[in-house]
Design a protein around this motif. Structure first.
Motif, PDB file in Angstrom:
ATOM      1  N   VAL A 183       0.830  -1.201   0.000  1.00 26.61           N
ATOM      2  CA  VAL A 183       0.000   0.000   0.000  1.00 26.61           C
ATOM      3  C   VAL A 183       0.869   1.256   0.000  1.00 26.61           C
ATOM      4  CG1 VAL A 183      -1.690   1.297   1.357  1.00 26.61           C
ATOM      5  CG2 VAL A 183      -1.945  -1.164   1.071  1.00 26.61           C
ATOM      6  N   SER A 184       2.036   1.192   0.652  1.00 29.09           N
ATOM      7  CA  SER A 184       2.870   2.393   0.717  1.00 29.09           C
ATOM      8  C   SER A 184       3.832   2.486  -0.471  1.00 29.09           C
ATOM      9  CB  SER A 184       3.665   2.411   2.034  1.00 29.09           C
ATOM     10  OG  SER A 184       4.506   1.280   2.070  1.00 29.09           O
ATOM     11  N   ASN A 185       3.595   1.713  -1.526  1.00 28.97           N
ATOM     12  CA  ASN A 185       4.377   1.803  -2.766  1.00 28.97           C
ATOM     13  C   ASN A 185       5.880   1.695  -2.530  1.00 28.97           C
ATOM     14  OD1 ASN A 185       2.036   2.327  -4.331  1.00 28.97           O
ATOM     15  ND2 ASN A 185       2.091   4.433  -3.598  1.00 28.97           N
ATOM     16  N   ASP A 186       6.297   0.716  -1.742  1.00 30.15           N
ATOM     17  CA  ASP A 186       7.716   0.571  -1.487  1.00 30.15           C
ATOM     18  C   ASP A 186       8.336  -0.325  -2.563  1.00 30.15           C
ATOM     19  OD1 ASP A 186      10.239   0.206  -0.554  1.00 30.15           O
ATOM     20  OD2 ASP A 186       9.648  -0.053   1.540  1.00 30.15           O
ATOM     21  N   TYR A 187       8.695   0.300  -3.705  1.00 32.08           N
ATOM     22  CA  TYR A 187       9.168  -0.497  -4.840  1.00 32.08           C
ATOM     23  C   TYR A 187      10.600  -0.980  -4.674  1.00 32.08           C
ATOM     24  CZ  TYR A 187       4.850   1.150  -6.708  1.00 32.08           C
ATOM     25  OH  TYR A 187       3.528   1.418  -6.855  1.00 32.08           O
ATOM     26  N   ASN A 188      11.209  -0.640  -3.564  1.00 31.71           N
ATOM     27  CA  ASN A 188      12.502  -1.209  -3.229  1.00 31.71           C
ATOM     28  C   ASN A 188      12.363  -2.728  -3.030  1.00 31.71           C
ATOM     29  OD1 ASN A 188      14.610  -1.299  -0.379  1.00 31.71           O
ATOM     30  ND2 ASN A 188      15.243  -1.319  -2.502  1.00 31.71           N
ATOM     31  N   VAL A 189      11.171  -3.126  -2.604  1.00 30.90           N
ATOM     32  CA  VAL A 189      10.894  -4.555  -2.423  1.00 30.90           C
ATOM     33  C   VAL A 189      10.477  -5.126  -3.771  1.00 30.90           C
ATOM     34  CG1 VAL A 189       9.447  -6.236  -1.241  1.00 30.90           C
ATOM     35  CG2 VAL A 189      10.206  -4.175  -0.044  1.00 30.90           C
ATOM     36  N   SER A 190      11.172  -6.162  -4.218  1.00 24.33           N
ATOM     37  CA  SER A 190      10.969  -6.589  -5.608  1.00 24.33           C
ATOM     38  C   SER A 190       9.576  -7.164  -5.837  1.00 24.33           C
ATOM     39  CB  SER A 190      12.046  -7.581  -6.032  1.00 24.33           C
ATOM     40  OG  SER A 190      11.866  -8.792  -5.338  1.00 24.33           O
ATOM     41  N   PHE A 191       9.017  -7.810  -4.825  1.00 29.51           N
ATOM     42  CA  PHE A 191       7.671  -8.351  -5.015  1.00 29.51           C
ATOM     43  C   PHE A 191       6.659  -7.223  -5.224  1.00 29.51           C
ATOM     44  CE2 PHE A 191       3.549  -9.813  -3.384  1.00 29.51           C
ATOM     45  CZ  PHE A 191       3.333 -10.878  -4.242  1.00 29.51           C
ATOM     46  N   VAL A 192       6.814  -6.159  -4.445  1.00 31.61           N
ATOM     47  CA  VAL A 192       5.918  -5.002  -4.593  1.00 31.61           C
ATOM     48  C   VAL A 192       6.057  -4.439  -6.005  1.00 31.61           C
ATOM     49  CG1 VAL A 192       5.340  -2.708  -3.723  1.00 31.61           C
ATOM     50  CG2 VAL A 192       6.080  -4.493  -2.143  1.00 31.61           C
ATOM     51  N   TYR A 193       7.293  -4.376  -6.472  1.00 33.29           N
ATOM     52  CA  TYR A 193       7.543  -3.866  -7.807  1.00 33.29           C
ATOM     53  C   TYR A 193       6.854  -4.739  -8.869  1.00 33.29           C
ATOM     54  CZ  TYR A 193      10.090  -3.056 -12.133  1.00 33.29           C
ATOM     55  OH  TYR A 193      10.399  -2.816 -13.446  1.00 33.29           O
ATOM     56  N   GLN A 194       6.899  -6.048  -8.660  1.00 33.02           N
ATOM     57  CA  GLN A 194       6.329  -6.962  -9.664  1.00 33.02           C
ATOM     58  C   GLN A 194       4.816  -6.880  -9.776  1.00 33.02           C
ATOM     59  OE1 GLN A 194       7.550 -10.940  -8.608  1.00 33.02           O
ATOM     60  NE2 GLN A 194       9.674 -10.306  -8.606  1.00 33.02           N
ATOM     61  N   VAL A 195       4.129  -6.742  -8.653  1.00 32.62           N
ATOM     62  CA  VAL A 195       2.675  -6.913  -8.700  1.00 32.62           C
ATOM     63  C   VAL A 195       1.890  -5.629  -8.487  1.00 32.62           C
ATOM     64  CG1 VAL A 195       2.794  -9.316  -7.940  1.00 32.62           C
ATOM     65  CG2 VAL A 195       2.522  -7.488  -6.263  1.00 32.62           C
ATOM     66  N   SER A 196       2.577  -4.524  -8.227  1.00 31.84           N
ATOM     67  CA  SER A 196       1.822  -3.325  -7.904  1.00 31.84           C
ATOM     68  C   SER A 196       2.354  -2.147  -8.707  1.00 31.84           C
ATOM     69  CB  SER A 196       1.948  -3.052  -6.398  1.00 31.84           C
ATOM     70  OG  SER A 196       1.298  -1.855  -6.083  1.00 31.84           O
ATOM     71  N   GLY A 202       3.096  -3.242 -12.083  1.00 31.78           N
ATOM     72  CA  GLY A 202       1.644  -3.371 -12.092  1.00 31.78           C
ATOM     73  C   GLY A 202       1.156  -4.807 -12.150  1.00 31.78           C
ATOM     74  N   LEU A 203      -0.028  -4.995 -11.596  1.00 29.56           N
ATOM     75  CA  LEU A 203      -0.632  -6.320 -11.556  1.00 29.56           C
ATOM     76  C   LEU A 203      -1.126  -6.689 -12.952  1.00 29.56           C
ATOM     77  CD1 LEU A 203      -1.389  -8.478  -9.438  1.00 29.56           C
ATOM     78  CD2 LEU A 203      -3.594  -7.371  -9.237  1.00 29.56           C
ATOM     79  N   ASN A 204      -0.956  -7.948 -13.307  1.00 27.67           N
ATOM     80  CA  ASN A 204      -1.520  -8.469 -14.550  1.00 27.67           C
ATOM     81  C   ASN A 204      -3.007  -8.087 -14.609  1.00 27.67           C
ATOM     82  OD1 ASN A 204      -2.660 -10.070 -16.530  1.00 27.67           O
ATOM     83  ND2 ASN A 204      -1.441 -11.867 -16.007  1.00 27.67           N
ATOM     84  N   PRO A 205      -3.437  -7.420 -15.697  1.00 24.43           N
ATOM     85  CA  PRO A 205      -4.821  -6.937 -15.728  1.00 24.43           C
ATOM     86  C   PRO A 205      -5.850  -8.040 -15.570  1.00 24.43           C
ATOM     87  CG  PRO A 205      -3.741  -6.648 -17.863  1.00 24.43           C
ATOM     88  CD  PRO A 205      -2.686  -6.995 -16.872  1.00 24.43           C
ATOM     89  N   LEU A 206      -5.496  -9.249 -16.010  1.00 26.50           N
ATOM     90  CA  LEU A 206      -6.447 -10.350 -15.869  1.00 26.50           C
ATOM     91  C   LEU A 206      -6.750 -10.631 -14.404  1.00 26.50           C
ATOM     92  CD1 LEU A 206      -5.174 -12.909 -18.520  1.00 26.50           C
ATOM     93  CD2 LEU A 206      -7.130 -11.396 -18.666  1.00 26.50           C
ATOM     94  N   LEU A 207      -5.810 -10.248 -13.549  1.00 26.77           N
ATOM     95  CA  LEU A 207      -5.985 -10.517 -12.120  1.00 26.77           C
ATOM     96  C   LEU A 207      -6.689  -9.366 -11.408  1.00 26.77           C
ATOM     97  CD1 LEU A 207      -2.516 -12.094 -11.292  1.00 26.77           C
ATOM     98  CD2 LEU A 207      -4.579 -13.196 -12.112  1.00 26.77           C
TER      99      LEU A 207
END
Lengths: 698, 161, 193
Positions: free
Chosen positions: A62-75, A177-182
């Protein structure tokens, strides 16, 4: 920093579950209640821990911490907050964490129950549960850490759990960003439901193993886990239905079920779970099939793990999936251990699982249930073989093959029809023994009603001969079986309610309500059957009477299908902006008027969205949906600058809404059956009776 | 089942075509999307696994569909077109493996297992009928007293319901 | 399970030996299949250092290699071989097409380097259009029945494999080249070995 904290929590959870494993074994060896109690508390501690880890992950998302790779991948910044939260299960690492969280939730819930009469089960249940949890958390800790961060090193940016020497943290400006299908609501709820179903089946498995190890092989374990199993089954069913709805809404191929290996992987435990729910009743009523129930529970759990493995390890995926996961080998070892340990235990205790009664009649309820199990297992075999065959074929011949819908439909179609038929006959037969005569007597009225309705349907087809296609003979058989089963089921409701209302001098609806309340499992079961019947009608409708056409038309031109006329009115292209005013997705939307017999019905907007952040398109159909049929339009292609216009693919899906409506009834029925009785095992003195109270009078 | 009937249909059409060679030989100038999709729906392109060719939106699949259209306009039959694709890209383009060679196994194993299942169930029926009598003889109360008690409680409950 | 069991064993009937054997072998076979499948999935592409066994490629009409319409890999021993997987529907392939052709024309006179284009899951009319558009002259052919790509276990297109004079794979480029120099660097390295 927070990411490190999250990872620390995961490591602690892992250690705690390892401790629970040892404490339960040690307690068992030393016969020490203290150690066992300690292992139970450790088990309960994992829930707050995984909750905390999940909350940390959600906060990072939620806090857009794109330093974390998972956050970067899905958000991404453009995503609304609720999607950022649900992105937790939008990728491998996060969904494993989510899975562990649900697992620890279930396990904690089960350790909170009263164990007074089942002391000997406790350490083994805790053992099985904590091994499973330790495994899944271990996947997170060692292979798929959701808290991995990006680091800038000399050679470039790499994701790593710990800071590589001389590296500084690297934070991308925005996520991919999250896959739009999801992003579809169906897909947001679908995975949690499926996971709940999956982890729910760990509990009956844990108790079954406990029963095998302790040698307490009476019906106690099935009594304890009955309701858990029902809830797990409910969630699994819900997950499957939502998955189907999601496919219908966003995958853009006019269908709801494509026999994709990933779908089948989720369907297989449902099959064995359903078989178990039926056959466990034979054990409770007649003390038979104890072996078989053990096998079914072990099979269900194994299929849950195996299905998860198949879909996550990349074994089944294609040349084009770049996502190679390292969890494969670990998963494989876990599966091997599970299979071997379960099989060895079962073989060891086999002689103790004796039947207490005999099969007296081939038409008895228990015999028909056995047949039901045979059919479910046959469908399972078809599914399993279809999923595993490409693997074998590639190993043996070196050439890939596709096993697609034609194989599954041909092989399972007759089996499903037989199941529906059995669903009609079995409720009429009695426990112990039935004869053809008693059965015939009970079936005659529903049969007459079914014949009348079927005749009416045939007249309808004769009057509308254009509807008759190549599937017609199959459709007639399917419909007749379905309708007869519907009448039998309704007749069962009516017969009981009428008898009661006469005896108690009640209104018939009041009787029905009270009856259902008194015998939830039975009438919940019948309600589920009614749901299945409605679903069957919908499936026959869309599978056998679906028509489709495709065409490229200019503005104000029309395409006709199944009595409908769709007219292409307009094509718009625009950007949708996110909360900050930045473009989020590009929308190409066609405006289409739908007429029937010259009468205006509605305006539909089939569209194609293109998401900038994930660079992926998504096709959203325009659907006019009624109980009779769905008119389903896809925008396939368009030429914005010329007057050639746009290409549409149009489907006419008769009765498909019955499928969704039936699913709702199905779920309702499961709720009725699974809802807790007023006082299950409240006082020890009544415990024995109440453990039996779920099954009077079936 | 759907595809089975489709196949049936197709054979019918083929039979008609054989019966009327003149009409079958005249190539269609521009086959419609529907004619293309009727063939494409039974095929899978290796680029997008698990998505049928008729609905797959990738460029590769668009090209495949155009190729089907081209072949149709040249007067090829559905069987010829499918064979062409199998030769070009392997048997994986078909939605179900052809029943030849190793792939025969996929069609024969499930019926065999089903037959085995029927056999086992029948046997179980019989064994539940007979040998239990002998075991009952040896350990007369096959059920523990505890269970006997439960059964009585159950009967009570049944009567009450 | 069997009815012919001696009576004294009736109350304590274990799992018969044959059934145990069936169960255990079934489990072992299943796990073996899965293990092999898993290994295959995890292997990735053919790795550098592996000797590439023989395969043959039937060329598109209008292409030939030493006067024949077919290239047999085994006949290329002693030459440096560059194998490029491409497709007409693949956008990144277009980026590198001109560079590959330029590199080929640079080495062609020496006769020491062979470039081979393998067209992956493509339709012939579009593939020909692509070859004409980029004026590609080195031998090109379709990957019939995806046999060659399955052998190399390619993960997508474009992918380019550099094989030394002894038939040993030395370098893999996943994704497109951004300029001709990159290609020539790799080839020169192999030529100088």
């Amino acid at each position: 920093m927070l990411a490190d904290f999250g990872y620390g929590i995961l490591v602690i959870t892992f250690l705690v579950s390892i401790y629970a494993i040892f404490a339960s074994v040690f307690g068992q060896v030393k016969k020490s209640q203290k150690w066992i109690e300690s292992s139970r508390l450790a088990m309960q501690l994992t829930f707050p821990l995984t909750t905390l880890a999940s909350l940390v992950m959600i906060y990072l998302l939620v806090s857009n911490d794109y330093n974390v790779s998972f956050v970067y991948q899905v958000s991404s910044r453009a995503m609304p907050t609720y999607l950022k939260v649900t992105a937790l299960w939008g990728g491998q690492a996060g969904s494993l964490l989510f899975w562990s969280w649900l697992l620890s939730l279930f396990m904690t819930a089960v350790t909170l129950r009263k164990w007074d009469r089942d002391r000997e089960f406790l350490p083994w249940v805790v053992l099985v549960a904590s091994i499973t949890l330790a495994f899944f958390i271990g996947l997170n800790v060692f292979y798929e850490n959701p808290f991995t961060r990006f680091w800038q090193t000399f050679s470039g940016v790499t994701p790593a759990t710990f800071r590589p020497a001389g590296a500084i943290p690297f934070t991308p400006a925005d996520g991919s960003g999250l896959n739009p299908l999801l992003r579809h609501p169906g897909m947001i709820i679908h995975p949690p439901m499926l996971y709940l179903g999956f982890v729910g089946f760990v509990i009956p498995y844990a108790f079954a193993i406990a029963a095998l190890v302790t040698g307490r092989t009476d019906d106690r374990w099935t009594h304890i886990t009955r309701r858990w199993t029902l809830w797990a089954w409910l969630f699994l069913s819900l997950g499957l239905v939502l998955g189907g709805r999601w496919a219908y809404d966003v995958l853009g191929w006019g269908g709801y079920w494509g026999w994709d290996p990933v779908e089948i992987a989720a369907f297989m435990p449902w099959l064995t779970g359903t078989a178990f729910l039926h056959s466990v009743m034979i054990q409770e009523k007649r003390g038979m099939l104890k072996h078989w129930n053990m096998i079914l529970v072990i099979l269900t759990y194994s299929l849950v793990i195996f299905g998860t493995f198949l879909t996550r390890s990349g074994v089944l995926s294609s040349v084009h999936s770049f996502a190679q996961s390292a969890i494969g080998p670990a998963f494989f070892i876990f599966i091997g251990l599970t299979f071997f340990a379960s099989a060895a235990l079962l073989i060891w205790r086999w002689p103790e699982l004796k039947a207490e009664a005999q099969m007296t009649s081939v038409l008895s309820r228990e015999a028909l249930f056995l047949l039901n199990n045979l059919l479910f297992i046959a469908i399972l075999v078809v599914c399993f073989w279809g999923v595993i065959f490409p693997l074998i074929s590639e190993l043996v011949t070196g050439a890939k093959v596709t096993v697609g819908p034609p194989f599954y439909e041909r092989a399972t179609g007759p089996l499903f029809a037989a199941l529906v038929l059995l669903m009609g006959v079995a409720p009429l037969s009695a426990w112990g023994h039935s004869t053809l005569k008693t059965l015939g007597k009970a079936i005659v009225r529903p049969l007459v009603a079914a014949v009348i309705v079927m005749a009416a349907i045939l007249v309808y087809f004769v009057l509308n001969p254009h509807l008759i296609n190549g599937y017609f003979p199959y459709a007639v058989i399917g419909l007749f079986v379905t309708i007869m089963t519907a009448f039998v089921t309704l007749y069962e409701f009516w017969r009981a309610a009428e008898a009661r209302s006469r005896a108690q001098k009640e209104n018939i609806f009041v009787s029905l309500w009270r009856l259902a309340g008194r015998n939830r499992r039975r009438y919940g079961g019948y309600t589920i059957h009614l749901g299945v019947i409605l679903m069957a009608v919908g499936i026959i409708g869309i599978e056998m009477f679906q028509t489709e056409t495709q065409g490229t038309i200019a503005k104000n031109q029309s395409i006709q299908l199944a009595g409908y006329t769709m007219t292409f009115k307009e094509l718009q292209e625009f950007d949708l902006l996110d909360a900050r005013g930045a473009p989020m997705q590009n929308v190409t939307r066609a405006t289409v008027d739908v007429h029937q017999n010259g009468q205006y019905l509605t305006t539909l907007y089939p569209r194609r969205d293109y998401y900038y952040d994930s660079e992926q398109p998504m096709t959203i159909p325009g659907v006019r949906s009624t109980m009779q049929d769905d008119f389903y339009i896809l925008l396939v292609d368009w030429q914005p600058m010329s007057n050639i216009g746009a290409t549409f693919k149009v489907y006419h899906n008769p009765m498909v809404n019955w499928l969704w409506f039936g699913s709702a009834i199905f779920i309702l029925g499961t709720f009725i059956a699974a809802w807790p009785e007023k006082d299950p095992e409240k006082a020890p003195a009544r415990a024995r009776k109440s453990s039996l109270a779920y099954q009077p009078g079936d | 089942m759907k595809r089975l009937t489709f196949l049936f249909f197709f054979v019918l059409v083929l039979a008609l075509a054989v019966g009327m060679p003149a009409s079958a030989q005249s190539p269609n100038p521009t086959p419609s999307d529907d004619e293309v999709n009727a063939i494409a729906r039974d095929m899978y392109c290796p680029v997008c696994e698990n998505t049928p060719l008729d609905v797959c939106p990738t460029q590769a699949c668009i090209q495949w569909r155009e190729l089907i259209r081209l072949k149709l306009s040249e007067g090829w039959t559905e069987a010829q077109i499918k064979q062409y694709f199998v030769d070009q890209y392997g048997a994986r383009v078909l939605s179900a493996p052809p029943a030849q060679g190793f792939s025969v196994l996929i069609y024969i194993v499930p019926p065999i297992v089903l037959a085995l299942g029927v056999f086992i169930v029948l046997r179980a029926f019989r064994s539940m009928h007979k040998p239990l009598e002998s075991s009952a003889r040896e350990t007369p109360p096959a059920t523990t007293p505890d269970n006997d008690y439960l059964r009585r409680v159950e009967e009570e409950l049944q009567k009450r319901d | 399970m069997t009815e012919t069991l001696p009576v004294q064993e009736a109350p304590k009937r274990g799992v018969p030996l044959w059934a145990q054997i069936v169960v255990w072998t079934g489990l072992v076979v299943l796990l073996a299949v899965v293990a092999l499948g898993l290994r295959r999935a995890q292997q990735g592409t053919v790795q550098p250092g592996e000797v590439i066994p023989d395969f043959s490629l039937t060329l598109f009409d209008g292409y030939e290699f030493e006067g024949k319409e077919k290239v047999n890999f085994s006949e290329l021993r002693g030459k440096v071989v560059v194998i490029n997987f491409w497709a007409s529907w693949c956008k990144p392939c277009e980026q590198e097409a001109a560079d590959l052709e330029a590199a080929w024309r640079y080495y062609q006179p020496t006769g020491e380097v062979v470039f081979i284009g393998i067209d992956y899951v493509d339709t012939e009319p579009e593939a020909r259009g692509y070859l004409t558009k980029f004026d590609i002259t080195y031998p090109n052919g379709p990957d019939l029945a995806t046999r060659i790509s399955q052998f190399f276990r390619i993960k997508g297109v474009p992918e380019t494999y550099f094989i030394d004079r002894n038939g040993v794979l030395q370098y893999i480029q996943v994704g497109p080249f951004s300029n001709e120099t990159q290609i020539r660097q790799q080839v020169d390295k192999l030529l100088n070995q």
